[in-house]
Design a protein around this motif. Structure first.
Motif, PDB file in Angstrom:
ATOM      1  N   THR A   1    -110.695 -42.964  42.090  1.00  0.00           N
ATOM      2  CA  THR A   1    -110.542 -42.200  41.022  1.00  0.00           C
ATOM      3  C   THR A   1    -109.708 -41.191  42.431  1.00  0.00           C
ATOM      4  O   THR A   1    -110.283 -40.676  43.295  1.00  0.00           O
ATOM      5  CB  THR A   1    -111.937 -42.237  40.736  1.00  0.00           C
ATOM      6  OG1 THR A   1    -112.272 -43.201  40.009  1.00  0.00           O
ATOM      7  CG2 THR A   1    -112.252 -40.739  39.307  1.00  0.00           C
TER       8      THR A   1
ATOM      9  N   THR B   1    -102.969 -40.084  27.454  1.00  0.00           N
ATOM     10  CA  THR B   1    -103.461 -39.613  26.143  1.00  0.00           C
ATOM     11  C   THR B   1    -102.028 -39.898  24.990  1.00  0.00           C
ATOM     12  O   THR B   1    -101.609 -40.437  24.228  1.00  0.00           O
ATOM     13  CB  THR B   1    -104.070 -38.399  26.615  1.00  0.00           C
ATOM     14  OG1 THR B   1    -105.180 -38.258  27.525  1.00  0.00           O
ATOM     15  CG2 THR B   1    -104.918 -38.120  24.723  1.00  0.00           C
TER      16      THR B   1
ATOM     17  N   ASP C   1    -100.669 -35.045  34.015  1.00  0.00           N
ATOM     18  CA  ASP C   1    -101.455 -36.435  34.234  1.00  0.00           C
ATOM     19  C   ASP C   1    -102.121 -36.914  32.589  1.00  0.00           C
ATOM     20  O   ASP C   1    -101.579 -38.714  31.822  1.00  0.00           O
ATOM     21  CB  ASP C   1    -101.904 -37.752  35.837  1.00  0.00           C
ATOM     22  CG  ASP C   1    -101.554 -38.419  36.154  1.00  0.00           C
ATOM     23  OD1 ASP C   1    -101.197 -38.981  36.233  1.00  0.00           O
ATOM     24  OD2 ASP C   1    -103.354 -39.471  35.290  1.00  0.00           O
ATOM     25  N   GLN C   2    -103.667 -37.199  32.824  1.00  0.00           N
ATOM     26  CA  GLN C   2    -104.408 -37.551  31.125  1.00  0.00           C
ATOM     27  C   GLN C   2    -103.107 -36.978  30.054  1.00  0.00           C
ATOM     28  O   GLN C   2    -103.328 -37.731  29.181  1.00  0.00           O
ATOM     29  CB  GLN C   2    -105.136 -36.305  31.836  1.00  0.00           C
ATOM     30  CG  GLN C   2    -106.600 -36.438  30.778  1.00  0.00           C
ATOM     31  CD  GLN C   2    -107.203 -37.641  30.614  1.00  0.00           C
ATOM     32  OE1 GLN C   2    -107.160 -38.111  32.268  1.00  0.00           O
ATOM     33  NE2 GLN C   2    -106.661 -38.550  30.370  1.00  0.00           N
TER      34      GLN C   2
ATOM     35  N   PRO D   1    -105.287 -42.789  33.937  1.00  0.00           N
ATOM     36  CA  PRO D   1    -104.453 -41.783  34.294  1.00  0.00           C
ATOM     37  C   PRO D   1    -105.270 -41.610  36.272  1.00  0.00           C
ATOM     38  O   PRO D   1    -106.308 -42.822  36.441  1.00  0.00           O
ATOM     39  CB  PRO D   1    -105.154 -40.750  33.778  1.00  0.00           C
ATOM     40  CG  PRO D   1    -106.115 -41.572  33.020  1.00  0.00           C
ATOM     41  CD  PRO D   1    -105.733 -42.712  32.717  1.00  0.00           C
TER      42      PRO D   1
ATOM     43  N   TRP E   1    -108.436 -48.009  31.288  1.00  0.00           N
ATOM     44  CA  TRP E   1    -107.041 -47.286  32.372  1.00  0.00           C
ATOM     45  C   TRP E   1    -106.511 -48.197  32.755  1.00  0.00           C
ATOM     46  O   TRP E   1    -106.683 -49.307  33.353  1.00  0.00           O
ATOM     47  CB  TRP E   1    -107.763 -46.339  33.146  1.00  0.00           C
ATOM     48  CG  TRP E   1    -109.209 -46.399  33.927  1.00  0.00           C
ATOM     49  CD1 TRP E   1    -110.382 -46.710  33.037  1.00  0.00           C
ATOM     50  CD2 TRP E   1    -110.249 -48.226  34.824  1.00  0.00           C
ATOM     51  NE1 TRP E   1    -111.547 -47.777  34.204  1.00  0.00           N
ATOM     52  CE2 TRP E   1    -110.364 -47.988  34.610  1.00  0.00           C
ATOM     53  CE3 TRP E   1    -108.588 -48.211  35.666  1.00  0.00           C
ATOM     54  CZ2 TRP E   1    -111.572 -49.214  36.013  1.00  0.00           C
ATOM     55  CZ3 TRP E   1    -108.801 -49.139  36.491  1.00  0.00           C
ATOM     56  CH2 TRP E   1    -110.497 -49.653  36.990  1.00  0.00           C
TER      57      TRP E   1
END
Length: 398
Positions: free
Chosen positions: A376, A30, A25-26, A369, A311
């Motif tokens: 979170t 990115t 996901d990150q 993300p 985000w």
């Protein structure tokens, strides 16, 4: 649980599969390597509804689990306890899906949620703030009461259940009594930092107006209109609303911005108050320029509509999509339809499908993300609820 604690929990052996998901996901965030999904709307709506039903099954009490948080030590096998506020408006979504598909069993599941809400309604007619807790720890909250009233009005319209109507009346009477002399709801609950005005509570007035329609009693409609008129006093010339966040009123979440826009717009449509519809239009229009070609939009905004974070708040994205679809229905301005489709098509790309994890399949995360600043490392049930709403609206628009 803090983001740092969740991050530490990610690097344990039992969370190896979830760690891979987070890292992928990150990487997508990115690199920006995401392909929006234009098709498959009905299939994805089905997957999201099935996830909401699993959230009910995992709650253990017929409410809907707050969501799936695999790193949270308070969660049972990743699933959090039931959440009265969002169970309330999930009822409306499930019934809308059942009406679209003719699925009687989903009506039955929604009515289980409605009856569960009746069982935990506070003696004064209100609904508690926060997740389910022992009676001596419960505190009323206007917003939560309005969200459950939204579910009860939908349940009454679908079934004519007299017990639901009675609970809805107690909640509606409490909301009317909670309005102050200026037209604002006063009781925000122990979990929300004190402030005289929480603008996003205007969404309660949509439910209050609907209840007035159900009973034919104009005093409920009048109270709803009075609150939206007060809400417009919080709107700046730029379209931005003040006092419009749980914790950061100078940089409100797109989530609470979405609540306010929907409340103002829907009461405007029902009441025929053109100034309310125009206020929603002015509040949504500046956001159109902040939506990327792929449908990405930041999660918090300053008063001049500059992004305050990088985000994305996926719940807010889905809410904004729903508002834009509705604005297109009312104004026929294609810019709103285009924005709504971009937002929804990105959400479909970010919806988890085929992972083999029943806590994830069909859901969307709180942030993109997933380690972003809203909910979170979790999958809150309201994110997926609003995803279903957006998918149903997209089907309707087509």
């Amino acid at each position: 649980m803090s983001a740092a604690a969740r991050l530490a929990g990610l690097f344990t052996r039992r969370n190896r599969a979830f760690r891979r998901l987070v890292l992928a996901d990150q990487l997508r965030f990115t690199t920006g390597f995401i392909r929006p999904v234009a098709n498959g709307t009905s299939e994805r709506a089905e997957a999201a509804v099935l996830w909401l039903l699993r959230a009910q099954d995992r709650s253990g009490d017929r409410g809907a689990s707050m969501g799936y948080y695999p790193l949270d030590p308070e969660a049972r096998d990743g699933w959090m306890p039931s959440y009265p506020e969002t169970t309330g408006y999930i009822i409306q979504t499930l019934l809308a899906y059942a009406e679209r598909t003719g699925r009687r069993e989903i009506v039955d599941r929604a009515m289980e949620m409605a009856r569960w809400e009746i069982g935990i309604q506070m003696p004064d007619g209100s609904v508690m703030g926060g997740h389910l807790r022992p009676p001596e720890e419960r505190r009323p909250a206007a917003f939560n009461t309005g969200m459950v009233l939204q579910g009860w009005t939908a349940a009454y319209r679908a079934t004519g259940d007299a017990a639901v109507l009675g609970a809805a009346r107690r909640a509606a009477d409490w909301l009317v009594a909670d309005l102050d002399d200026e037209g604002y709801y006063r009781t925000h609950g122990a979990m929300v930092p004190h402030a005289p005005v929480k603008t996003y509570s205007s969404l309660c007035s949509w439910a209050l107006f609907r209840f007035g329609e159900d009973t034919g009693e104009d005093r409920y409609k009048a109270a709803a209109v009075r609150n939206i008129a007060a809400t417009l006093r919080q709107q700046r010339p730029s379209g931005w609303f003040a006092n419009n966040c749980l914790t950061h009123p100078k940089t409100p979440l797109l989530h609470t911005i979405g609540y306010t826009l929907q409340g103002v717009l829907e009461v405007g449509i029902l009441s025929g108050e053109a100034r309310f519809v125009e206020a929603a239009r002015r509040g949504a229009t500046p956001l159109l320029a902040r939506i990327s070609g792929k449908g990405f939009v930041p999660g918090r905004f300053r008063e001049d509509w500059t992004p305050a974070v990088r985000w994305s708040c996926l719940t807010g994205n889905a809410q904004l999509a729903v508002v834009c679809f509705r604005l297109f229905e009312v104004t026929r301005e294609k810019a709103f339809l285009d924005a709504a489709n971009r937002l929804t098509n990105l959400l479909k790309a970010l919806q988890r499908m085929g992972t083999g994890d029943d806590g994830i399949d069909g859901a969307i995360a709180g942030s993109f993300p997933i380690f972003g600043g809203y909910m979170t490392a979790g999958f809150p049930n309201w994110a997926t609820k609003y995803l279903v709403d957006a998918l149903l609206a997209q089907e309707r628009a087509r």
